[in-house]
Design an enzyme around this catalytic site. Sequence first.
Site, PDB file in Angstrom:
ATOM      1  N   CYS A  14      -4.202 -43.762 -27.280  1.00 52.00           N
ATOM      2  CA  CYS A  14      -3.516 -42.471 -27.200  1.00 52.00           C
ATOM      3  C   CYS A  14      -3.925 -41.730 -25.932  1.00 52.00           C
ATOM      4  O   CYS A  14      -4.708 -42.234 -25.124  1.00 52.00           O
ATOM      5  CB  CYS A  14      -3.822 -41.612 -28.422  1.00 52.00           C
ATOM      6  SG  CYS A  14      -5.559 -41.183 -28.544  1.00 52.00           S
ATOM      7  N   CYS A  17      -7.621 -41.231 -24.961  1.00 50.50           N
ATOM      8  CA  CYS A  17      -8.280 -42.367 -24.305  1.00 50.50           C
ATOM      9  C   CYS A  17      -8.170 -42.224 -22.792  1.00 50.50           C
ATOM     10  O   CYS A  17      -9.116 -42.513 -22.052  1.00 50.50           O
ATOM     11  CB  CYS A  17      -7.639 -43.684 -24.741  1.00 50.50           C
ATOM     12  SG  CYS A  17      -7.750 -44.028 -26.505  1.00 50.50           S
ATOM     13  N   ASP A 417      21.404 -40.406  -6.200  1.00 51.10           N
ATOM     14  CA  ASP A 417      21.763 -41.312  -5.116  1.00 51.10           C
ATOM     15  C   ASP A 417      23.278 -41.221  -4.945  1.00 51.10           C
ATOM     16  O   ASP A 417      23.993 -40.917  -5.907  1.00 51.10           O
ATOM     17  CB  ASP A 417      21.361 -42.741  -5.484  1.00 51.10           C
ATOM     18  CG  ASP A 417      21.852 -43.752  -4.459  1.00 51.10           C
ATOM     19  OD1 ASP A 417      21.564 -43.568  -3.272  1.00 51.10           O
ATOM     20  OD2 ASP A 417      22.545 -44.711  -4.863  1.00 51.10           O
ATOM     21  N   ASP A 616      21.135 -46.558  -8.685  1.00 51.28           N
ATOM     22  CA  ASP A 616      21.564 -47.857  -9.217  1.00 51.28           C
ATOM     23  C   ASP A 616      21.077 -49.042  -8.402  1.00 51.28           C
ATOM     24  O   ASP A 616      21.213 -50.180  -8.828  1.00 51.28           O
ATOM     25  CB  ASP A 616      23.098 -47.921  -9.291  1.00 51.28           C
ATOM     26  CG  ASP A 616      23.721 -47.996  -7.898  1.00 51.28           C
ATOM     27  OD1 ASP A 616      23.219 -47.321  -6.980  1.00 51.28           O
ATOM     28  OD2 ASP A 616      24.699 -48.741  -7.739  1.00 51.28           O
ATOM     29  N   ASP A 620      16.669 -47.553  -4.746  1.00 52.22           N
ATOM     30  CA  ASP A 620      16.419 -46.353  -5.553  1.00 52.22           C
ATOM     31  C   ASP A 620      15.203 -46.524  -6.463  1.00 52.22           C
ATOM     32  O   ASP A 620      14.681 -45.540  -6.982  1.00 52.22           O
ATOM     33  CB  ASP A 620      17.639 -46.038  -6.435  1.00 52.22           C
ATOM     34  CG  ASP A 620      18.905 -45.833  -5.620  1.00 52.22           C
ATOM     35  OD1 ASP A 620      18.815 -45.217  -4.554  1.00 52.22           O
ATOM     36  OD2 ASP A 620      19.967 -46.305  -6.052  1.00 52.22           O
TER      37      ASP A 620
END
Length: 728
Positions: A14, A17, A417, A616, A620
């Site tokens: 978690c 930690c 983008d 895409d 990017d």
Amino acid sequence: MEKNVLIHIEGMSCASCVAKIEGALSKEKGIFNATVNFSTKKAKVEFDSDKTNEEKFLNIIKKLGYSGEVIDENQPTETHSENKSLKKLKTKLILGIVLSVPVFILGMFFSKNPIPYQDYIMLILATPVQFYIGSQFYKGAWNALKNKTSNMDTLIALGTSAAYLFSVYVILIAKEGHQYLEASAVLITLVILGKYLEAIATGKTSEAITKLMELGAKNATVIRNGKEIKIPIEEVKEGDRILVKPGEKIPVDGIITSGHSSIDESMVTGESIPIEKTVDDSVIGSTINKHGSFIFKATKVGKETTLSRIIKLIEEAQTKKAPIQRFADKISSYFVPIVIIIAILTFIFWYFFTSMGTSFALIATVAVLVIACPCALGLATPTAIMVSTGKGAKKGILIKGGDSLEAAHKIDCIVFDKTGTITKGKPEVTDIVPSEITTKDKLLTFAASIENNSEHPLAEAIIEKAKSRKIKHKKVSNFKAIPGKGIVAKIMLREYHFGNQKLMEDKHIDISSFINKINSLSEEGKTVMILSEEKKVLGLIAVSDEIKEDSAEAIKQIHQLGIETYMISGDNAKTASAIASTVGIDKFFADVLPEEKAKHVKNLQSLGKTVAMIGDGINDAPAIAQADIGVAMGSGTDVAMETGDIVLMKDSLLDVPKAIKLSKITMSKIRQNMFWALIYNIVGIPIAAGVIYPFTGWLLNPMIAGGAMALSSVSVITNSLTLKGKKL
């Protein structure tokens, strides 16, 4: 000497930690900065190698109860240990279901009319669930205890142990009373299910890097001593002369010394239109040579190539500290010590200060621990996330886990983008402007006939347009391509010129009557080609990457949510401005190189903004990884999709505001769930401790406490399920 190192860490359960490891590493002399990413299981340590070393870091991590391994930052993370961990979780989950379901059925439906030896059968089935399947919670709780803290593992270990041990007491010693084995067994199995689902969602980070590595060329044809030699890419040296033939991948970065071609750089730059290259032009490793052969001089090899730099940028962005802390862990750090103290005080009070006896004190103590069992607290977040991610998936919005949902509702700035995101990503003919002496179809007939033999990057768009109008090509002769300018050819003994203004100037063709239209189309971000017959201009054909139909509406809806918008593009400022203005985007960055996109995202983050990046392409991916939330378009590359936190499968920007709305309503549900999870504890713990017993004579025994715990879980799950009916 200042140095960076990446460490893969196993055993974190978690957010607390993460804090423990960061805190311990930061105390080591010589370490400048240590950041741990829970989802990627990586730590990035910046240190002075003259004062400390990697061995000390690994020892520190080991002392805290975790295991660490140094990773080469220029190589993809090995997925072997992650796959092994996932398989182990899956095995535990299956075994947990097989063992806990019969315990649940016997405990819930056969309590009044038990079968022979029922309690012993339940004990035999529940024991491996408690101590084998639940062993990681004991280990996590012990590590937390050694470091003087607590976490969700502490809550789970305490709650299930209380139910289990009291059940053992009832079955083996008291020989009477109600046992709670079904509560402990089912709780452990449910938590393992949550951890398994989380592991699946977060386990693909290294796959993105691996796929990037696979994109690079494997071999290169090098010219040495006048001979062509095919060698592995690793043996290419800076300064080598390399031959590239049509259809081949360019091995490394360099500069063309002879020949010319058109090159598809979309896999790295994201721009869909192939670019014409000639002598002295630069080429990028891993891009594809479309037509023609050329020789280039290698200028960047190995770790210095553009692709290698992008890989490194993604690794660095993925290793940044997660901005979201898990709310349940924050509560548990205060909640657990308080519950333990209350349980101890309860036993002490009833055992030492009253005459109620050991049994009464034990029942009250166990009731406190059972009602405080974190079943509802553990379910509050994952159930809401599971319902909302399922709802998103049905709408074509894939959300990769809880952190993505938690962060998305805080977005105040989105960077888009351009190519393939705001635009369609494929060049199309947008304008056909004939002169007075011809028609659109005739103009397109001559242009398509000439381009049918062409290697020009825009030829495909013109040919496709002609096909859509069912136009037949005419016979072309004396075809001649002039790199960077256009084409000269003959049709029926007449000479035609098709190209840009430079070609027309070379051929002394007057285009003054079309100059205003040419400038107007250029300002709209379109590429304009001129067709002439001998010295007469027949007209213009403009090609561009068209804006998606829903882009403007999506931007409008995003603005209504109070979110700023930016566009990022490799285009010049004039083209970028035209597109940004058309769709209503607030600001834009133009002339941006692939490796600079992540830098622009980082700059916005430094201003205190929570940034989402939508793209895409491979180029990017570093920016998507750097952003607080990365959104990948479904039509994009696998790398962009795997690096992104959210993937839009329908390839529609209208899903962006939907994803943000889904995040907001999910966070609202999580807060409500936290309330229901805790209100039972706030009201129930004092009753379980016997606060009202002296006044009412009524004590909340473990059986009723277990019922209250179950009721809190039911209310949380039911509240999460109401997400299904919410409109986006």
